[in-house]
Design a protein around this motif. Structure first.
Motif, PDB file in Angstrom:
ATOM      1  N   GLU A  59      -5.064  -2.776   0.099  1.00  0.00           N
ATOM      2  CA  GLU A  59      -3.770  -2.407   0.698  1.00  0.00           C
ATOM      3  C   GLU A  59      -2.733  -3.497   0.427  1.00  0.00           C
ATOM      4  O   GLU A  59      -1.582  -3.200   0.098  1.00  0.00           O
ATOM      5  CB  GLU A  59      -3.922  -2.155   2.200  1.00  0.00           C
ATOM      6  CG  GLU A  59      -2.643  -1.598   2.798  1.00  0.00           C
ATOM      7  CD  GLU A  59      -2.753  -1.269   4.283  1.00  0.00           C
ATOM      8  OE1 GLU A  59      -3.721  -1.707   4.941  1.00  0.00           O
ATOM      9  OE2 GLU A  59      -1.842  -0.579   4.791  1.00  0.00           O
ATOM     10  N   ASP A  66       9.053   4.147   7.887  1.00  0.00           N
ATOM     11  CA  ASP A  66       8.133   4.216   9.030  1.00  0.00           C
ATOM     12  C   ASP A  66       8.888   4.562  10.303  1.00  0.00           C
ATOM     13  O   ASP A  66       8.314   5.092  11.254  1.00  0.00           O
ATOM     14  CB  ASP A  66       7.450   2.867   9.257  1.00  0.00           C
ATOM     15  CG  ASP A  66       6.528   2.516   8.126  1.00  0.00           C
ATOM     16  OD1 ASP A  66       5.777   3.395   7.689  1.00  0.00           O
ATOM     17  OD2 ASP A  66       6.571   1.354   7.676  1.00  0.00           O
ATOM     18  N   THR A 101       6.132   3.012  -2.314  1.00  0.00           N
ATOM     19  CA  THR A 101       5.577   2.795  -3.643  1.00  0.00           C
ATOM     20  C   THR A 101       6.574   3.335  -4.672  1.00  0.00           C
ATOM     21  O   THR A 101       6.866   4.542  -4.661  1.00  0.00           O
ATOM     22  CB  THR A 101       4.217   3.517  -3.765  1.00  0.00           C
ATOM     23  OG1 THR A 101       3.309   2.855  -2.900  1.00  0.00           O
ATOM     24  CG2 THR A 101       3.676   3.498  -5.175  1.00  0.00           C
ATOM     25  N   LYS A 144      -1.587  -3.169  -3.110  1.00  0.00           N
ATOM     26  CA  LYS A 144      -0.697  -2.003  -3.226  1.00  0.00           C
ATOM     27  C   LYS A 144       0.699  -2.357  -2.731  1.00  0.00           C
ATOM     28  O   LYS A 144       1.704  -2.048  -3.402  1.00  0.00           O
ATOM     29  CB  LYS A 144      -1.282  -0.852  -2.384  1.00  0.00           C
ATOM     30  CG  LYS A 144      -0.358   0.322  -2.212  1.00  0.00           C
ATOM     31  CD  LYS A 144      -0.969   1.376  -1.293  1.00  0.00           C
ATOM     32  CE  LYS A 144      -0.858   0.985   0.181  1.00  0.00           C
ATOM     33  NZ  LYS A 144      -1.343   2.036   1.074  1.00  0.00           N
ATOM     34  N   ILE A 145       0.763  -3.020  -1.582  1.00  0.00           N
ATOM     35  CA  ILE A 145       2.069  -3.378  -1.006  1.00  0.00           C
ATOM     36  C   ILE A 145       2.790  -4.385  -1.915  1.00  0.00           C
ATOM     37  O   ILE A 145       3.996  -4.272  -2.157  1.00  0.00           O
ATOM     38  CB  ILE A 145       1.904  -3.889   0.442  1.00  0.00           C
ATOM     39  CG1 ILE A 145       1.471  -2.699   1.325  1.00  0.00           C
ATOM     40  CG2 ILE A 145       3.185  -4.527   0.968  1.00  0.00           C
ATOM     41  CD1 ILE A 145       1.106  -3.040   2.747  1.00  0.00           C
ATOM     42  N   SER A 180       4.657  -2.938  -4.749  1.00  0.00           N
ATOM     43  CA  SER A 180       5.911  -2.231  -4.452  1.00  0.00           C
ATOM     44  C   SER A 180       7.107  -3.091  -4.828  1.00  0.00           C
ATOM     45  O   SER A 180       8.218  -2.603  -4.919  1.00  0.00           O
ATOM     46  CB  SER A 180       5.989  -1.866  -2.966  1.00  0.00           C
ATOM     47  OG  SER A 180       5.110  -0.809  -2.696  1.00  0.00           O
ATOM     48  N   GLY A 231       2.449   9.550   4.413  1.00  0.00           N
ATOM     49  CA  GLY A 231       2.053   8.455   5.304  1.00  0.00           C
ATOM     50  C   GLY A 231       0.770   7.814   4.827  1.00  0.00           C
ATOM     51  O   GLY A 231       0.474   7.801   3.630  1.00  0.00           O
ATOM     52  N   GLY A 232      -0.021   7.304   5.800  1.00  0.00           N
ATOM     53  CA  GLY A 232      -1.286   6.671   5.455  1.00  0.00           C
ATOM     54  C   GLY A 232      -2.352   7.721   5.159  1.00  0.00           C
ATOM     55  O   GLY A 232      -3.115   7.602   4.211  1.00  0.00           O
ATOM     56  N   THR A 244      -1.272   7.905  12.417  1.00  0.00           N
ATOM     57  CA  THR A 244      -1.700   6.519  12.225  1.00  0.00           C
ATOM     58  C   THR A 244      -0.896   5.571  13.114  1.00  0.00           C
ATOM     59  O   THR A 244      -1.451   4.687  13.747  1.00  0.00           O
ATOM     60  CB  THR A 244      -1.487   6.096  10.747  1.00  0.00           C
ATOM     61  OG1 THR A 244      -1.693   7.225   9.915  1.00  0.00           O
ATOM     62  CG2 THR A 244      -2.406   4.984  10.358  1.00  0.00           C
ATOM     63  N   ASN A 245       0.411   5.756  13.119  1.00  0.00           N
ATOM     64  CA  ASN A 245       1.282   4.864  13.876  1.00  0.00           C
ATOM     65  C   ASN A 245       2.258   5.648  14.733  1.00  0.00           C
ATOM     66  O   ASN A 245       2.647   6.758  14.368  1.00  0.00           O
ATOM     67  CB  ASN A 245       2.102   3.995  12.906  1.00  0.00           C
ATOM     68  CG  ASN A 245       1.220   3.053  12.122  1.00  0.00           C
ATOM     69  OD1 ASN A 245       0.339   2.401  12.677  1.00  0.00           O
ATOM     70  ND2 ASN A 245       1.429   2.994  10.820  1.00  0.00           N
ATOM     71  N   GLY A 283       7.617   8.062   5.690  1.00  0.00           N
ATOM     72  CA  GLY A 283       6.247   7.580   5.572  1.00  0.00           C
ATOM     73  C   GLY A 283       6.146   6.343   4.701  1.00  0.00           C
ATOM     74  O   GLY A 283       6.834   6.220   3.676  1.00  0.00           O
ATOM     75  N   GLY A 284       5.283   5.428   5.137  1.00  0.00           N
ATOM     76  CA  GLY A 284       5.147   4.131   4.485  1.00  0.00           C
ATOM     77  C   GLY A 284       4.846   4.209   2.994  1.00  0.00           C
ATOM     78  O   GLY A 284       5.279   3.349   2.220  1.00  0.00           O
ATOM     79  N   GLY A 317      -1.571   7.255   1.696  1.00  0.00           N
ATOM     80  CA  GLY A 317      -1.685   5.911   1.159  1.00  0.00           C
ATOM     81  C   GLY A 317      -3.104   5.360   1.244  1.00  0.00           C
ATOM     82  O   GLY A 317      -3.497   4.518   0.424  1.00  0.00           O
TER      83      GLY A 317
HETATM   84  P1  AMP Z   1       2.713   5.637   7.809  1.00  0.00           P
HETATM   85  O1  AMP Z   1       1.526   6.516   8.106  1.00  0.00           O
HETATM   86  O2  AMP Z   1       3.963   6.362   7.556  1.00  0.00           O
HETATM   87  O3  AMP Z   1       2.870   4.532   8.800  1.00  0.00           O
HETATM   88  O4  AMP Z   1       2.394   4.928   6.410  1.00  0.00           O
HETATM   89  C1  AMP Z   1       1.364   4.014   6.295  1.00  0.00           C
HETATM   90  C2  AMP Z   1       1.019   3.873   4.843  1.00  0.00           C
HETATM   91  O5  AMP Z   1       2.098   3.237   4.152  1.00  0.00           O
HETATM   92  C3  AMP Z   1      -0.202   3.010   4.642  1.00  0.00           C
HETATM   93  O6  AMP Z   1      -1.046   3.592   3.667  1.00  0.00           O
HETATM   94  C4  AMP Z   1       0.389   1.719   4.149  1.00  0.00           C
HETATM   95  O7  AMP Z   1      -0.521   0.999   3.333  1.00  0.00           O
HETATM   96  C5  AMP Z   1       1.571   2.211   3.331  1.00  0.00           C
HETATM   97  N1  AMP Z   1       2.585   1.174   3.093  1.00  0.00           N
HETATM   98  C6  AMP Z   1       3.186   0.358   3.984  1.00  0.00           C
HETATM   99  N2  AMP Z   1       4.036  -0.467   3.384  1.00  0.00           N
HETATM  100  C7  AMP Z   1       3.986  -0.198   2.060  1.00  0.00           C
HETATM  101  C8  AMP Z   1       4.634  -0.729   0.892  1.00  0.00           C
HETATM  102  N3  AMP Z   1       5.516  -1.725   0.986  1.00  0.00           N
HETATM  103  N4  AMP Z   1       4.335  -0.195  -0.292  1.00  0.00           N
HETATM  104  C9  AMP Z   1       3.442   0.824  -0.400  1.00  0.00           C
HETATM  105  N5  AMP Z   1       2.795   1.346   0.642  1.00  0.00           N
HETATM  106  C10 AMP Z   1       3.057   0.865   1.856  1.00  0.00           C
END
Ligand code: AMP
Length: 618
Positions: free
Chosen positions: A274, A370, A347, A277-278, A281, A212-213, A26-27, A342-343, A241
């Protein structure tokens, strides 16, 4: 402080910077070691954002736009906006058939066995080319920020990536103008970012939980004396996520009776989910205002509701953890550290569940989840730049590498668990007089018979000058580089003729396959040894028969009738013994023939033939 000066020009010598890159699904991110405090730092854009979405949009002129600006086109030009290309790296169409609906762009099925291509704006791109575009963006970002043309990088990949996916990643780097000095496993990089494994004599067992996402991975690592070993991996390549967001969308749709809208409305609802959800957190409830068509909604979500929604998804990840633990052969008490990556590990409910599961371990979550992989890659890059001599960081080869010798036996040249890079050579010879070529078959595995192992490739060394059997000296050299690519060379030392191949298996082995091969070798260990001993005795017998018969033919005049008859009888006896498949019978018949021929063999046997009795024959 040391100031490097070029003594020829008198100018300051520029230190070469090697960056660390996390090429994500994703990133993606690029990081380096900040010289002033020796800390790794992710390189941000002018807006202060270090994350580069792994998305490529092709404009009307087929020019690629990478990152944040490409993200916007997911809605207006889905057919020309490529995401999740990492899922396609090193994959054939067959591999992704069942997940094709996951991609909004066109994946080409020109040959079901071949590697996939992606069509965008009427042009076909390989996943390697597309990944190269992302890497180029990261290279440019780093070059701009560091005011230096960045040419070298360490790139991370999931621990379960096979050889073909690792090679594809390396090639993508090359295409982007980057020399990929090392491919590092993502969980290894994340552990390094927390300083785990940095001390030479440290012994650690670590679980790396990466949510991750869109993907989930759990890896169990063992670090001993600077060597990282992946004990097991598990996960789900379509879990993350984004599933949390989808669950929230479905919940709101039924709670607020929201009808299915157009693509843009679906996307807006997803983005609101999203955001909720954030928000959850760091708070216990969330309210999102959203206008969809003519309706304005106040979309509420409490923390308890959210946790209920994601409970089954988080449970799935915990089930993967259980499987990974089982495969690692360890107990939970053995795990001393857990690294969160992972983002979605932001949570709190996810963090709680992981903490509860690995309840005796120390949880590492202080570094931005991340960035943690890219930061670890930067540390590894710094090691390769020679700036951290204290750090070893070695990988080991999971399976033995060797060649096939006479009788189909596996002759190991680089044993399993050897630190890489590694090189080893061994001398062989021919088994027949006048033999001008030999076939070298390269295998990977622990079993004694090559048929039970995995063939990596074969080649023929030809042009060996005709010599008596056993006289040529053939050196087979294995060179295994740090990414697990094996170079095999064969050289006949008397004549100097040489042949080299690079063994790049099209499809590597997954961790579970490696494990199965190891397990098989343990289970069959005794049977394997017995078979090896039998084959070795048979080979020795056949060699003796060959040289004795040749001797009889060429030197019959040098034996008296009695000696000739005795020898012929012993030959017949040995031939009969060879049919028995009984090692003891073969050995005693071999010894008998040796006894009979000994007096005149010692007298007359050509030195070269005597040589032939030594060493292994291919
Ligand atoms: P990544 O693939 O590691 O970049 O993670 C991305 C995922 O992390 C996505 O689903 C985002 O919505 C999620 N994400 C980012 N920031 C937060 C947060 N503060 N709380 C929960 N999920 C998050």
């Amino acid at each position: 402080m040391k100031i490097p000066i070029n003594i020829v020009t008198g100018q300051l010598k520029e230190e070469e910077i090697i960056v660390g890159i996390d090429l994500g699904t994703t990133n993606s991110l690029v990081a380096y070691i900040n010289k002033s405090d020796q800390k790794p730092l992710a390189i941000a854009d002018s807006a202060g954002d270090a994350i580069v979405p792994s998305i490529i949009y092709f404009d009307e002129n087929h020019q690629p736009v990478v990152g944040k600006q490409a993200h916007e086109h997911l809605i207006d030009h889905p057919e020309r906006t490529i995401y999740s290309v990492k899922r396609l790296l090193g994959k054939s169409y067959k591999d992704i058939e069942t997940h094709e609906s996951h991609f909004a762009y066109k994946i080409i099925d020109d040959n079901s066995e071949g590697l996939v291509k992606i069509e965008a704006g009427g042009i076909y791109y390989s996943p390697i080319e597309l990944s190269a575009m992302i890497l180029k963006e990261l290279k440019e970002r780093a070059s701009h920020f560091l005011r230096s043309d960045i040419k070298k990088a360490v790139v991370t990949v999931p621990a379960y990536f096979n050889d073909s996916q690792r090679q594809a990643t390396r090639n993508a780097g090359k295409l982007a103008g980057l020399e990929v000095l090392r491919i590092v496993n993502e969980p290894t990089a994340a552990s390094l970012a927390y300083g785990l494994g940095l001390k030479a004599d440290e012994l650690q067992t670590i679980a790396v939980y990466d949510l991750g996402g869109g993907t989930f991975d759990i890896s169990i690592l063992n670090i001993e004396n600077g060597i990282f070993e992946v004990l097991s991996t598990n996960g789900d390549t379509y879990l993350g996520g984004d599933d949390f967001d989808r669950a929230i969308v479905e919940f709101w749709k039924s709670k607020y009776q929201i009808a299915d809208g157009n693509k843009q409305q679906i996307q807006e609802l997803r983005l609101a989910a999203e955001r909720a959800k954030i928000a959850l957190s760091s708070s216990t409830s969330s309210e999102q205002k959203l206008s969809l068509g003519d309706n304005i909604y106040n979309l509420n979500l409490s923390l308890a509701e959210f946790q209920n929604l994601i409970f089954p998804i988080v449970t799935k990840t915990m089930d993967c953890c259980k499987l990974a633990m089982k495969d690692s052969g360890l107990t939970l008490a053995d795990i001393k550290h857990v690294v969160l990556v992972g983002g979605s590990t932001r949570t709190p409910f996810v963090k709680e569940q992981v903490t509860q599961f690995f309840n005796q371990a120390q949880i590492h979550d202080q570094i931005n989840p991340d960035e943690v992989v890219a930061l670890g890659a930067a540390i590894q890059a710094d090691v390769l730049a020679g700036n951290r001599r204290d750090l070893l960081l070695i990988d080991v080869t999971p399976l033995s590498l060797g060649i096939e010798t006479l009788g189909g036996l596996m002759d190991t040249i680089i044993p399993r668990n050897t630190k890489v890079p590694a090189a080893a050579a061994r001398e062989y010879t021919t088994s027949k007089d006048g033999q001008t070529h030999i076939k070298i078959s390269v295998y990977q595995g622990e079993r004694d018979m090559v048929v039970e192992n995995r063939k990596l490739g074969e080649f023929v060394l030809s042009g060996i000058p005709a010599m008596p059997a056993g006289l040529p000296k053939i050196e087979i050299k294995f060179q295994l580089n740090a990414d697990g690519i094996l170079k095999v060379s064969a050289k006949e030392l008397r004549s100097g003729i040489e042949q080299t191949v690079e063994v790049k298996p099209q499809y590597g082995l997954t961790d579970s396959e490696v494990e199965k091969m190891l397990l098989d070798s343990f289970t069959h260990a005794q049977a394997d040894i017995n078979l090896r001993l039998l084959v070795e005795s048979q080979t020795e017998a056949q060699q003796l028969l060959y040289t004795t018969e040749k001797f009889l033919k060429n030197h019959a005049d040098k034996l008296n009738q009695e000696e000739e008859k005795q020898t012929q009888d012993a030959i017949d006896k040995l031939k009969l013994a060879l049919q028995s498949n009984d090692r003891q019978v073969v050995i005693s018949a071999t010894e008998f023939l040796n006894e009979v021929t000994k007096p005149f063999a010692e007298r007359l046997m050509d030195i070269a033939i005597a040589e032939a009795m030594k060493g292994k024959k291919i």
